[in-house]
Design a protein around this motif. Structure first.
Motif, PDB file in Angstrom:
ATOM      1  N   CYS A  88      -1.858   2.419  -5.244  1.00  0.00           N
ATOM      2  CA  CYS A  88      -0.980   1.591  -4.393  1.00  0.00           C
ATOM      3  C   CYS A  88      -0.287   0.538  -5.252  1.00  0.00           C
ATOM      4  CB  CYS A  88      -1.796   0.848  -3.337  1.00  0.00           C
ATOM      5  SG  CYS A  88      -2.559   1.900  -2.117  1.00  0.00           S
ATOM      6  N   CYS A 102      -7.707  -0.811  -0.275  1.00  0.00           N
ATOM      7  CA  CYS A 102      -7.615  -0.037   0.973  1.00  0.00           C
ATOM      8  C   CYS A 102      -8.319   1.315   0.863  1.00  0.00           C
ATOM      9  CB  CYS A 102      -6.152   0.177   1.351  1.00  0.00           C
ATOM     10  SG  CYS A 102      -5.296   1.389   0.308  1.00  0.00           S
ATOM     11  N   HIS A 145       0.818  -1.213   0.000  1.00  0.00           N
ATOM     12  CA  HIS A 145       0.000   0.000   0.000  1.00  0.00           C
ATOM     13  C   HIS A 145       0.851   1.263   0.000  1.00  0.00           C
ATOM     14  CE1 HIS A 145      -3.584  -2.386   0.210  1.00  0.00           C
ATOM     15  NE2 HIS A 145      -2.957  -3.134   1.109  1.00  0.00           N
ATOM     16  N   CYS A 157      -7.533   1.115  -5.006  1.00  0.00           N
ATOM     17  CA  CYS A 157      -7.003  -0.039  -4.265  1.00  0.00           C
ATOM     18  C   CYS A 157      -8.049  -0.550  -3.278  1.00  0.00           C
ATOM     19  CB  CYS A 157      -5.734   0.380  -3.529  1.00  0.00           C
ATOM     20  SG  CYS A 157      -4.917  -0.967  -2.654  1.00  0.00           S
TER      21      CYS A 157
HETATM   22 ZN   LIG Z   1      -3.824   0.236  -0.997  1.00  0.00          ZN
END
Ligand SMILES: [Zn+2]
Length: 323
Positions: A183, A178, A166, A176
């Motif tokens: 990332c 996240c 990340h 991503c």
């Molecule tokens: Zn990420």
């Protein structure tokens, strides 16, 4: 026995692997079972306990014979309290897994991130033995990382350091898992590659992908990618080379930040694609890092396969000093 052995447990989304490990980091016995569809803390915990007991039974050991148990968790955790913070699909969020297992086995239990445990395993018994400063990238559906500094696993205050997948390598890039954009994981994981090659499959440029996975990116496994490359499907090879380039950028950032002596590459994609992929990533790392720093870093494939995580988790019990 005097508490010499430790148990390493790899809690995966699909399977639980428990191994009894000697002080020399040799696996003496192992047991495995499916994590199971019923994913709540109670069900997962009872399967963990069962799997640990099965591995101990193979050696006629009792949990009290152990120095401790190291549990590798796919996600983030709170090392001090033994709580799991985030894991995908296991129902363990906020659950005090460490204390619950300590209660069940009456020995110290430590939690670690699974990829960090795997990199530590490679450090104590695999491809990174003998190096004091090691960074590992494990590429699969996501990209996980691990860092060993001065011969110790670097986990930060709670064991969650080294989320190398990340780090952002393409500002404003692909979304991503996240929630951020660009990332390393979003441009270089097997999932990222799979999404690109199924588009090629749809346009007729990747017959092997089309025949084995259709246009569903979730079905594109590492072995299928390898076979497509071997069949000379150039567009697929280019997508993989581009992903390896990005991985090399992530590696270069690690080189410039941490000056590792060894970078370990592991995970399904690395195992299946081998030298072609590793060399592409290494070339990119050397092209993108500072000259004086890159000269002293080596790159190698992980050597222990699935055993790295259980060996690393068990060794961390000793390293933690709680055993
Ligand atoms: Zn990420």
């Amino acid at each position: 026995m005097d508490g010499a052995h430790t148990v390493g447990l790899d809690l995966g989304g699909t399977k639980i692997l428990s191994a009894v490990v000697s002080p020399e980091n040799k696996i003496l016995a192992r047991a495995k079972q499916a994590t199971g569809a019923e994913s709540n803390a109670k069900a997962v915990t009872s399967r963990i306990i069962e799997t640990v007991r099965k591995s101990l039974e193979k050696l006629n050991l009792d949990a009290r014979d152990l120095q401790g148990i190291g549990v590798a968790v796919p996600g983030t955790l709170e090392r001090e309290s033994g709580r799991v913070l985030e894991t995908p699909n296991l129902g363990l969020e906020g659950y005090p897994l460490g204390p619950v297992l300590e209660e069940a086995f009456s020995v110290p239990v430590i939690l670690a991130n699974d990829v960090s445990a795997g990199v530590y395993g490679e450090y104590v018994a695999g491809a990174a033995q003998g190096y004091q400063h090691v960074v590992g990238f494990f590429v699969g559906t996501g990209i996980g990382g691990g860092i060993v500094l001065n011969g110790r696993l670097f986990g930060g205050p709670q064991g969650n350091a080294a989320e190398l997948g990340h780090t952002i390598v393409q500002y404003g890039g692909a979304l991503c898992s996240c929630g951020q954009r660009g990332c390393l994981e979003s441009v270089a994981s097997r999932t990222a590659i799979a999404k690109e090659v199924v588009a090629l499959a749809g346009s007729g440029a990747a017959p092997t992908i089309l025949a084995r996975a259709g246009t569903d990116y979730k079905l594109v496994k590492s072995g299928i990618l390898r076979d497509s490359v071997r069949a000379g499907e150039d567009r697929v090879t280019q997508v993989i080379e581009r992903a390896a380039d990005y991985l090399g950028v992530g590696m270069a950032n690690a080189v410039n930040t941490l000056t590792p002596q060894m970078i370990i590459l592991g995970g399904g994609l690395v195992e299946k694609l081998g030298d072609f992929y590793i060399q592409a990533a290494e070339r990119s790392m050397r092209a993108h890092s500072m000259r004086s720093l890159r000269e002293s870093v080596q790159v190698a494939a992980a050597g222990l396969g699935d055993d790295a995580v259980v060996i690393g988790a068990s060794a961390l019990v000793r390293e933690s000093g709680r055993g």
